[in-house]
Write an enzyme that holds these catalytic residues in place. Structure first.
Site, PDB file in Angstrom:
ATOM      1  N   TRP A   1      -1.946   1.397   5.285  1.00 31.95           N
ATOM      2  CA  TRP A   1      -2.120   0.230   4.406  1.00 31.95           C
ATOM      3  C   TRP A   1      -2.183   0.643   2.927  1.00 31.95           C
ATOM      4  CZ3 TRP A   1      -6.286  -3.068   7.523  1.00 31.95           C
ATOM      5  CH2 TRP A   1      -5.692  -3.543   8.690  1.00 31.95           C
TER       6      TRP A   1
ATOM      7  N   HIS B 250       0.291  13.029   2.341  1.00 30.22           N
ATOM      8  CA  HIS B 250       1.287  11.984   2.089  1.00 30.22           C
ATOM      9  C   HIS B 250       2.004  12.274   0.769  1.00 30.22           C
ATOM     10  CE1 HIS B 250       3.097   8.098   1.306  1.00 30.22           C
ATOM     11  NE2 HIS B 250       2.942   7.843   2.591  1.00 30.22           N
TER      12      HIS B 250
ATOM     13  N   GLU C  60       2.834  10.444  -1.582  1.00 28.43           N
ATOM     14  CA  GLU C  60       2.227   9.810  -2.769  1.00 28.43           C
ATOM     15  C   GLU C  60       1.057  10.642  -3.281  1.00 28.43           C
ATOM     16  OE1 GLU C  60       1.773   6.002  -0.928  1.00 28.43           O
ATOM     17  OE2 GLU C  60       3.946   5.748  -1.010  1.00 28.43           O
TER      18      GLU C  60
ATOM     19  N   SER D 114      10.501   3.019   5.027  1.00 27.22           N
ATOM     20  CA  SER D 114      11.181   1.721   5.167  1.00 27.22           C
ATOM     21  C   SER D 114      11.474   1.347   6.622  1.00 27.22           C
ATOM     22  CB  SER D 114      12.461   1.694   4.318  1.00 27.22           C
ATOM     23  OG  SER D 114      12.136   1.883   2.954  1.00 27.22           O
TER      24      SER D 114
ATOM     25  N   GLY E 195       4.570   1.785   6.222  1.00 22.25           N
ATOM     26  CA  GLY E 195       3.823   1.329   5.048  1.00 22.25           C
ATOM     27  C   GLY E 195       3.923  -0.183   4.916  1.00 22.25           C
ATOM     28  N   GLY E 196       4.855  -0.632   4.081  1.00 21.32           N
ATOM     29  CA  GLY E 196       4.987  -2.050   3.742  1.00 21.32           C
ATOM     30  C   GLY E 196       4.973  -2.990   4.942  1.00 21.32           C
TER      31      GLY E 196
HETATM   32  P1  13P Z   1       7.182   2.204   3.629  1.00 22.80           P
HETATM   33  O1  13P Z   1       7.225   1.837   5.093  1.00 22.80           O
HETATM   34  O2  13P Z   1       6.629   1.112   2.769  1.00 22.80           O
HETATM   35  O3  13P Z   1       8.493   2.731   3.154  1.00 22.80           O
HETATM   36  O4  13P Z   1       6.119   3.396   3.489  1.00 22.80           O
HETATM   37  C1  13P Z   1       6.197   4.464   4.359  1.00 22.80           C
HETATM   38  C2  13P Z   1       4.990   5.309   4.191  1.00 22.80           C
HETATM   39  O5  13P Z   1       4.788   5.881   3.130  1.00 22.80           O
HETATM   40  C3  13P Z   1       4.039   5.390   5.306  1.00 22.80           C
HETATM   41  O6  13P Z   1       3.101   6.382   5.093  1.00 22.80           O
END
Ligand code: 13P
Length: 267
Positions: free
Chosen positions: A12, A97, A99, A215, A236-237
Site C-alpha cells: 500500500w 524496495h 523506492e 504495473s 502496488g497501485g
Molecule cells: P505498481 O503495481 O503500482 O506498479 O507498484 C509495484 C510495486 O512497487 C510493488 O511493490
C-alpha cells in the site's frame, strides 16, 4: 520439482490513513475469505499496521511491514525494528524496495542487514530487486540482478525451507503502466532462480517463491502467472482498491501455480 504455493501481496506504500486502511481490511477480508491455494499478504503503512492486523487475525490474509531497521532498538529516530513489526501483528516485511533504494539511500549492504534482522525475528522477508530502465537498455539487467542477489544475501545459508520471498520488480515498470512482458519476466525469474541454486542449492531454489512486481493489473496477471518461474505478484497501485485486489487474488488462484502439473486454466 517442488510445488510452490502462489503468493500475492499488496504494497500500500504511503497510501491510506488508519481509518481508510481499516475499511479496506474489512472489505478485503470478506471478499477474499473463500480464496484457496493462494497466500495473500498486505503491507499497510506503519500507523495502520496494528489495526489492520487485528482485523485480519485468523483470516487468510497476512500482514507485513514495508521496511525495518536492523537493530533491535536504540536512538534511530523514525525507524522501526523487526520486533516492533511482529508485536504489531506482522509475519512478513518488504525489504529493499526500489523506492527505498532510490529515495532513501537503501543499499545492498543495508538490505543484507535488514534481511538478517527479519529472519532472526521470524519475519519472512520480501527481498526486492530489479534493474532501472537505463540498466536494461545498456544490457546490464543480469549483472545488476546478480549483484543485488549476491550482496543482499551475502553470508546467508538457506536450506530447503524457503523462508524468504524474492520480488523481481523492474524499476521501469513500477507505477508506470509499463509491465514487463511475460517473456522478460520469465527470463529474469529463471536467471534469479538459477543464481539461487548456485548459491544455496537446488532444494532452496526450487522452493523459493519469486514474485513479479510492476504495473500488475487484472488484465495482465494471468499471462505473467502462466510463466513457469513466476510464482505470484507484488502489487502496488492495483492493491489499493479491495475489489481490484480481490480480483487479482482469484485470478491467481485460478492460475494455481503448482507449476509442474497444473498450469493456468483458461477462462
Ligand atoms: P505498481 O503495481 O503500482 O506498479 O507498484 C509495484 C510495486 O512497487 C510493488 O511493490
Amino acid at each position: 520439482m517442488n510445488r510452490r504455493m502462489p503468493l500475492i501481496a499488496g504494497n500500500w506504500k504511503m497510501h491510506k490513513t488508519g481509518s481508510q486502511a481499516v475499511e479496506a481490511a474489512h472489505e478485503l477480508k470478506s471478499r477474499i475469505a473463500s480464496a484457496q491455494n493462494v497466500e495473500v499478504m498486505v503491507a499497510p503503512t506503519f500507523t495502520a499496521l496494528f489495526q489492520v492486523a487485528q482485523i485480519l487475525k485468523g483470516s487468510n490474509i497476512a500482514v507485513g511491514g514495508q521496511n525495518l531497521h536492523w537493530e533491535h532498538q536504540g536512538a534511530y529516530t523514525g525507524e522501526i525494528s523487526a520486533e516492533m513489526l511482529t508485536d504489531a501483528g506482522c509475519s512478513h516485511v518488504i525489504i529493499g524496495h526500489s523506492e527505498r533504494r532510490q529515495y532513501f539511500g537503501e543499499t545492498d549492504e543495508t538490505v543484507n542487514k535488514k534481511i538478517k534482522a527479519a529472519l532472526n525475528s521470524h519475519l519472512i522477508p520480501f527481498f526486492c530487486i530489479g534493474e532501472s530502465e537505463s540498466e536494461r537498455e545498456s544490457g546490464n539487467t543480469f549483472s545488476v540482478l546478480d549483484k543485488q542477489v549476491r550482496d543482499g544475501l551475502n553470508g546467508f545459508t538457506f536450506d530447503g525451507q524457503a523462508n524468504l520471498v524474492v520480488a523481481y520488480e523492474p524499476v521501469w515498470a513500477i507505477g508506470t503502466g509499463k509491465t514487463a512482458s511475460r517473456e522478460q519476466a520469465q527470463e529474469a525469474h529463471q536467471f534469479i532462480r538459477g543464481l539461487l541454486e548456485n548459491l544455496f542449492g537446488k532444494a532452496f531454489a526450487s522452493a523459493v517463491r519469486i514474485l513479479y512486481g510492476g504495473s500488475v493489473k487484472p488484465d495482465n496477471v494471468k499471462a505473467l502467472m502462466e510463466m513457469p518461474d513466476v510464482d505470484g505478484a507484488l502489487v502496488g497501485g492495483a492493491s489499493l482498491d479491495p475489489e481490484t485486489f480481490s480480483k487479482l487474488v482469484f485470478l491467481i488462484t485460478n492460475c494455481s501455480n503448482f507449476k509442474d502439473d497444473n498450469p493456468c486454466q483458461s477462462f
